[in-house]
Design an enzyme around this catalytic site. Structure first.
Site, short mmCIF file in Angstrom:
data_model
loop_
_atom_site.label_atom_id
_atom_site.label_comp_id
_atom_site.label_asym_id
_atom_site.label_seq_id
_atom_site.Cartn_x
_atom_site.Cartn_y
_atom_site.Cartn_z
N HIS A 383 0.83 -1.21 0.00
CA HIS A 383 0.00 0.00 0.00
C HIS A 383 0.87 1.27 0.00
CE1 HIS A 383 -3.77 2.18 1.35
NE2 HIS A 383 -2.84 3.05 1.74
N GLU A 384 1.80 1.34 0.96
CA GLU A 384 2.62 2.54 1.09
C GLU A 384 3.55 2.71 -0.12
OE1 GLU A 384 1.65 4.64 3.07
OE2 GLU A 384 0.47 3.37 4.42
N HIS A 387 1.64 4.53 -2.80
CA HIS A 387 1.69 5.99 -2.63
C HIS A 387 3.02 6.54 -3.11
CE1 HIS A 387 -2.00 6.46 -0.42
NE2 HIS A 387 -1.64 5.69 0.57
N HIS A 390 3.35 6.55 -6.92
CA HIS A 390 2.49 7.58 -7.51
C HIS A 390 3.20 8.94 -7.43
CE1 HIS A 390 -1.90 9.36 -7.61
NE2 HIS A 390 -1.18 9.74 -8.65
ZN LIG Z 1 -3.09 5.14 1.99
#
Ligand SMILES: [Zn+2]
Length: 591
Positions: A383-384, A387, A390
């Site tokens: 998940h991290e 980020h 992105h």
């Molecule tokens: Zn998040």
């Protein structure tokens, strides 16, 4: 827990990639302090050249302030006990306040220009880095009042913001947390404990917790209702003063989101409710209860199936799971691993949880973890990193003025990674216990982020529309609306306990109107992108990279179209619902 100096260097983020030392930080701080006077531009924003000079100067200072800020933030989080790091944060905050007041003249001065001039600026190649910002000013223009009226509104800022503060006081300070008895021991049901106890395998504990906690809110319901109703009335006041069609269109238009998206979300989720109802029936059957209560919603349906991987093993697994994103992405993940992007271990005084942080002028994004060998930590890592990537791609492709992405799209890349990892794990295990765990994890994510947040979004829309139509809101009406939605979303297999009518009264997000729907559109977009990548491969990945590289260069709804997601149509929502149904069917087969 280890002290930080015992953690090997390769498991720590390299703050020295930003500043070699605090002395270097201080040097830049002193330099920025001398660049906060923008008065030479004031009153002169009438040519493309002067507008460009002013924007350039603004972004130059802002970029440095962000760099100062991110460094201070990271040092603080490494060891929150160190007061010298808190002092750095306080210093940079003061700098940011001076900066904001120094450039406060800009937007009003630009807004006051006639539309033709603004359009010419927006189309002038000299101002191409600022065209989206200028277009946003043009869009806002009809909603900006005269100088005197704006000044009066600005003076009311503190008053208008107070409903949220009042609710915060009720919720955090005055709410009497109830005590219940578990195995002869008294336990106080605080906000944190409520979440824990609602997952307790003992149904009686859950029931006691639920009843006691809701009764505390019911005891304050007149005050809470009046606070929320006043908040809604404040929204209506602003929508009317600023000449918007409704509170909803004000909230969405100010973020450059087509209000159609909101409607579309709610309608699409309604279409998917039959699958949600099927899920509830499955839950009831697995739990083996005659009547499924609201306090049974968070009890686990599966046994723990922790993979117990250490960080290095988990990282390899995440890389395999994200392999569909291609070689370049894989190389970057390795780069993040090898070159000090990630702070892995839990150490004394370190900030808890996990996050990714990134600013345009930093050499790369950073990720904070507190590694534990659980399956959910593996998902957190994926998940991290989503980020971080992105931010990495947007920073690389966009000018400084357009590289930051909006909250509306902020959870897309992180969730795409989670879904890809999940699909990989499911496809590569025969362990039934693990499969059940993974499917349950996925369904919980969709249930909590897509269905529940849409139900909240629908409640907000109903409450505002009711008041806007001139029919006054009351606590009874709010309760009726809420329990009606609860019945609709959970279906007939669920008994909607009377206490649940008051759930709206304990949700802090309702004081940030029309915000939570973004969680639902975010996960919808992510699932739809991940499913497409899984099915179509390279072309879908290429489109996804266009989105990852798009930062905040346009309306978030337009940017998602780059990745093949059109939230004004129903396809992405249907894809997410199908994915949920698919997971549910697999889950049923294993039970
Ligand atoms: Zn998040």
């Amino acid at each position: 827990m280890k002290p930080r100096n015992e953690v090997p260097a390769n498991l720590k983020w390299k703050t020295e990639d930003i500043f070699a030392s605090i002395a270097d930080w201080e040097k830049m701080y002193a330099d920025v302090s001398t660049r906060l006077d923008f008065s030479c531009y004031e009153g002169k924003l009438n040519t493309a050249e002067s507008v460009k000079a002013c924007f350039d100067a603004l972004y130059d200072v802002m970029g440095d302030i962000e760099l100062l800020s991110v460094y201070a933030h990271m040092l603080h989080d490494e060891d929150t006990r160190k007061s010298e790091n808190n002092a750095l944060q306080a210093k940079v905050q003061a700098l940011a306040v001076r900066f904001s007041s120094g450039v406060a003249f800009m937007t009003p001065e630009l807004t006051a220009l006639d539309e033709k001039t603004l359009r010419e600026f927006a189309e002038n190649p000299l101002l191409k880095d600022y065209d989206y910002e200028l277009k946003s000013i043009i869009k806002e223009k009809p909603h900006v009042l005269g100088k005197e009226a704006e000044a009066v509104l600005a003076m009311g800022g503190q008053v208008f913001g107070s409903f949220s503060n009042i609710f915060g006081m009720i919720n955090n300070a005055d709410l009497p947390f109830p005590e219940i008895t578990i195995n002869g021991k008294k336990v106080k049901v605080s906000h944190g404990m409520y979440g824990v106890l609602m997952q307790d395998p003992d149904r009686n504990v859950r029931k006691k917790t639920f009843k006691a906690f809701y009764n505390a809110f019911i005891g304050l319901i007149n005050t809470i209702s009046q606070t929320y109703i006043s908040h809604v009335n404040k929204d209506i006041y602003f929508a009317r003063v600023r000449k918007y069609e409704s509170c909803l269109s004000k909230a969405l238009e100010s973020e450059d989101v087509n209000p159609k998206v909101y409607d579309n979300l709610i309608k699409s989720v309604h279409r998917g409710l039959k699958t949600m109802h099927k899920y509830v029936a499955v839950r009831k059957k697995i739990m083996g209860v005659n009547r499924l209560h609201m306090y049974d919603v968070y009890a686990s349906l599966v046994d723990d199936a922790d993979l117990k991987l250490d960080y290095e093993q988990a990282f390899e697994l995440v890389k395999k799971g994200l392999a569909p994103l291609g070689e370049e992405y894989g190389k970057l993940l390795q780069d993040a691993h090898d070159n000090g992007w990630i702070d892995v271990e839990e150490t004394e005084g370190k900030k808890s949880g996990a996050y990714s942080i990134s600013v345009h002028r930093a050499p790369h994004p950073f990720v904070l973890l507190n590694w534990q060998p659980t399956t959910s930590n593996i998902f957190t890592l994926a998940h991290e990193l989503g980020h971080a990537m992105h931010s990495y791609f947007s920073t690389k492709a966009q000018p400084e003025s357009k590289s930051g992405y909006r909250i509306f799209v902020a959870e897309v890349a992180s969730t795409v990674n989670e879904v890809l990892l999940l699909k990989y794990l499911l496809a590569n295990t025969d362990d039934v216990k693990l499969k059940k765990y993974l499917l349950n994890y996925y369904m919980d994510m969709i249930k909590g982020t897509l269905f529940r947040q849409t139900m909240f979004a629908e409640f907000e829309a109903l409450a505002h529309a009711q008041a806007e139509s001139g029919q006054p809101l009351t606590k009874d009406l709010l309760n009726e609306m809420y329990i009606g939605l609860n019945r609709k979303y959970f279906g007939r297999s669920m008994y909607s306990d009377p206490e649940i009518a008051y759930e709206w009264a304990r949700i802090p997000h309702f004081y940030r109107s029309f915000y939570v729907y973004k969680y639902a559109t975010g996960i919808t977009s992510a699932i739809s992108i991940a499913e497409r990548i899984y099915k179509e491969g390279a072309p879908a990945v290429a489109d996804y990279f266009k989105f990852l590289s798009s930062g905040g260069s346009d309306s978030p709804v337009e940017l998602l179209k780059l990745a093949g997601v059109d939230l004004t149509k129903k396809d992405a929502f249907d894809a997410a619902m199908n994915s949920f149904e698919d997971a549910l069917n697999q889950f049923i087969e294993l039970n």
